[in-house]
Write an enzyme that holds these catalytic residues in place. Structure first.
Site, PDB file in Angstrom:
ATOM      1  N   CYS A 190      60.506  58.835  34.697  1.00 39.48           N
ATOM      2  CA  CYS A 190      59.348  58.852  35.575  1.00 39.48           C
ATOM      3  C   CYS A 190      58.097  59.234  34.797  1.00 39.48           C
ATOM      4  O   CYS A 190      58.179  59.758  33.696  1.00 39.48           O
ATOM      5  CB  CYS A 190      59.516  59.907  36.665  1.00 39.48           C
ATOM      6  SG  CYS A 190      60.923  59.628  37.719  1.00 39.48           S
ATOM      7  N   GLY A 209      58.148  54.255  34.785  1.00 42.53           N
ATOM      8  CA  GLY A 209      58.892  54.057  36.027  1.00 42.53           C
ATOM      9  C   GLY A 209      58.227  53.015  36.892  1.00 42.53           C
ATOM     10  O   GLY A 209      57.031  53.115  37.168  1.00 42.53           O
ATOM     11  N   GLY A 231      62.414  63.819  34.811  1.00 41.61           N
ATOM     12  CA  GLY A 231      63.582  64.425  34.181  1.00 41.61           C
ATOM     13  C   GLY A 231      64.781  64.297  35.096  1.00 41.61           C
ATOM     14  O   GLY A 231      64.786  63.491  36.030  1.00 41.61           O
ATOM     15  N   SER A 264      58.286  46.234  21.739  1.00 40.05           N
ATOM     16  CA  SER A 264      58.765  47.540  21.299  1.00 40.05           C
ATOM     17  C   SER A 264      59.235  47.565  19.849  1.00 40.05           C
ATOM     18  O   SER A 264      59.290  48.620  19.237  1.00 40.05           O
ATOM     19  CB  SER A 264      59.878  48.031  22.225  1.00 40.05           C
ATOM     20  OG  SER A 264      60.906  47.075  22.271  1.00 40.05           O
ATOM     21  N   ASP A 277      63.975  48.133  18.688  1.00 38.30           N
ATOM     22  CA  ASP A 277      63.977  49.598  18.713  1.00 38.30           C
ATOM     23  C   ASP A 277      65.354  50.198  18.972  1.00 38.30           C
ATOM     24  O   ASP A 277      65.673  51.273  18.490  1.00 38.30           O
ATOM     25  CB  ASP A 277      62.975  50.113  19.763  1.00 38.30           C
ATOM     26  CG  ASP A 277      63.356  49.658  21.143  1.00 38.30           C
ATOM     27  OD1 ASP A 277      64.051  50.408  21.839  1.00 38.30           O
ATOM     28  OD2 ASP A 277      62.986  48.527  21.526  1.00 38.30           O
ATOM     29  N   CYS A 299      66.291  67.038  21.025  1.00 38.90           N
ATOM     30  CA  CYS A 299      67.524  66.563  21.637  1.00 38.90           C
ATOM     31  C   CYS A 299      67.832  65.219  20.996  1.00 38.90           C
ATOM     32  O   CYS A 299      66.988  64.332  20.961  1.00 38.90           O
ATOM     33  CB  CYS A 299      67.378  66.383  23.155  1.00 38.90           C
ATOM     34  SG  CYS A 299      68.845  65.596  23.871  1.00 38.90           S
ATOM     35  N   CYS A 306      72.032  61.385  22.693  1.00 43.92           N
ATOM     36  CA  CYS A 306      72.524  60.020  22.907  1.00 43.92           C
ATOM     37  C   CYS A 306      72.975  59.385  21.588  1.00 43.92           C
ATOM     38  O   CYS A 306      73.659  58.375  21.591  1.00 43.92           O
ATOM     39  CB  CYS A 306      71.484  59.153  23.611  1.00 43.92           C
ATOM     40  SG  CYS A 306      69.851  59.254  22.911  1.00 43.92           S
TER      41      CYS A 306
END
Ligand code: SF4
Length: 478
Positions: free
Chosen positions: A23, A50, A125, A302, A365, A452, A455
């Site tokens: 978002c 979003g 989030g 991208s 990407d 982080c 992934c």
């Protein structure tokens, strides 16, 4: 999925749902300004984050009005709607649903009433202990299906105390990723989770303040970047200015994927332009995966910055071998079977005279399911390319994201089960090279310990509780 400018490669194939952004959030406190229009333009700049619904809440000091609907920002709002949304503070939201279904009820901002007034909230989030939090609410408090509704209801629960105090008590109990903007009739609030997974920045207007997901949204409304909202920080903005309060110790773990794909190229994160980082990633990709070739082309848009970097580093000329239809927006017309079979060509078409007889490096990407890249390789070969070498400016996406990006479950991620060689074969490419995780991390100039990267490496910085995320985790473990 539809992506905004600079984010078009993953929505090319209707079968290939790429990473979907969570978002975009925006807030403004500016007496004397047209706050609903500022919010509209702020959301317009954040549209890439979003595209399912958009909404604005506004207050002139005594009551909060919310207008929201399904669709793109420009589809939801027009002059007459914005003309009815008057006040001195506003918040806005554009949504992709990562929890709850894509229905009007789940569009944001949410609005709850307290004993002393209203509370509107917009969230970027994904919370991972929603079930645990919901138990603290009286039955029937909320009918909505999202983590955001539960959070709003919790903040509004004890309406007799100031929202700032409620937030300082509730937010430390909330686990997951949240960049929030919220408001009552008079005051704008913003808060970021202790890990600061999703971005949130503060900007200054001549006559007020702006909070936004990305610096690009500050630029578009003429606000000057002041600083990032700190992880674990709650800020309050009213006629007394900006007040900061810390509700948790900061343990920064910013999302690495923001650099790869999510953020706009003209946004800055931690003082560095995203475009510059992506070009550097392309250079590093060329160092790690060189190849003898005639032309470097991006998957527009991208893949463009990394392709520029790859060409610079390798000395191989850069060119446009694929043309994007810039006017493909969200269509509500289902493609016919014939059109569907053409798939990707709705949005991308090769420049035959450029690619014919060439050994190509195609830079993208990321790869999620692989359908788009497979279609691109096939299309370039059909257009006469003699070799197609695929280079990816992120490491293999092997793990799902629980912090607000909906990639897919692990079973659906091509790198969740196949090796790089197997993926290369599956794409039909002559070679395939992904940048290393270390290489990507170095290009951001942020220490690995402050990012982080789950992934890519499966190390989730906010522990995932199977009971809380239920089905999604179980699917992810398949
Ligand atoms: S798991 Fe990936 S996409 Fe999700 S927050 Fe971490 S780095 Fe970002």
């Amino acid at each position: 999925m539809l992506k905004g400018d600079g984010h078009l490669s993953h929505d090319l194939d209707p079968l290939d749902q790429g990473p979907k952004d969570a978002c975009g959030v925006f807030g403004v406190w500016a007496p004397g300004e047209d706050v609903s229009k500022l919010t509209y333009y702020g959301l317009y700049a954040l549209q890439h984050r979003g595209q399912e619904s958009a909404g604005i809440a506004v207050s002139e000091g005594t009551r909060i009005l919310v207008y929201k609907d399904m669709g793109l920002v420009a589809q939801v709002f027009d002059e007459s709607v914005l003309g009815t949304l008057r006040g001195h503070l506003a918040i806005g939201h554009c949504r992709y649903s990562t929890t709850g279904s894509s229905v009007w009820e789940n569009a944001q901002p949410t609005l709850n009433s307290t004993e002393v007034g209203g509370l509107a909230l917009a969230h970027n989030g994904n919370l991972i202990n929603t079930g645990e939090l919901a138990v603290r609410l009286a039955p029937g408090t909320t009918r909505a299906t999202t983590d955001t509704e539960v959070l709003t209801a919790l903040l509004a629960k004890d309406g007799s105390r100031p929202i700032e105090d409620a937030a300082a008590e509730v937010l430390p109990q909330v686990r997951g990723a949240y960049s929030l903007v919220f408001m009552n009739e008079t005051t704008l609030f913003a808060a970021r989770d202790p890990q600061g997974v999703r971005p949130l920045v503060l900007g200054r207007l001549e006559r007020g303040w702006v909070v936004a997901s990305e610096t690009a949204a500050l630029d578009i409304v003429g606000a000057v970047f002041t600083r990032e909202i700190e992880p674990g920080e709650l800020i309050t903005i009213d006629e007394r200015g900006v007040k900061s309060r810390r509700f948790a110790v900061a343990e920064p773990k910013g999302c690495l994927f923001e650099y790869v794909y999510l953020a706009r190229p003209d946004t800055s994160i931690a003082g560095r332009g995203v475009q510059a980082t992506r070009v550097e990633v392309g250079r590093q990709l060329a160092r790690e995966h060189p190849v003898d070739a005639d032309l470097v082309i991006p998957t527009p848009e991208s893949g463009t910055p990394a392709a520029i970097g790859y060409a610079e580093q390798s000395g191989i000329p850069y060119g446009q071998g694929l043309v994007k239809n810039s006017y493909v927006g969200r269509t509500f017309i289902q493609p016919s079977q014939t059109i569907r079979q053409l798939g990707i060509r709705l949005k991308l078409n090769p420049l035959r005279e450029i690619v014919q007889g060439k050994r190509l490096v195609v830079v993208d990407d990321s790869i999620v399911r692989g359908n788009t890249q497979r279609a691109i390789v096939k299309m370039l070969r059909e257009a006469g390319a003699t070799e197609v070498h695929v280079r990816i400016s992120s490491p293999p996406v092997s793990w799902p994201c629980f912090y607000g990006i909906d990639f897919a479950t692990r079973a659906e991620l091509i790198a969740g089960s196949l090796t790089v060689d197997e993926i290369c074969q599956s794409l039909g490419a002559d070679s395939l090279g992904y940048i290393s995780l270390d290489g990507l991390t170095r290009a951001t100039t942020i220490p690995a310990g402050r990012l982080c990267r789950a992934c890519f490496d499966g190390n989730y910085p906010i522990p995932i509780d199977q009971d809380q995320v239920g089905k999604y985790v179980l699917e992810a473990k398949v």
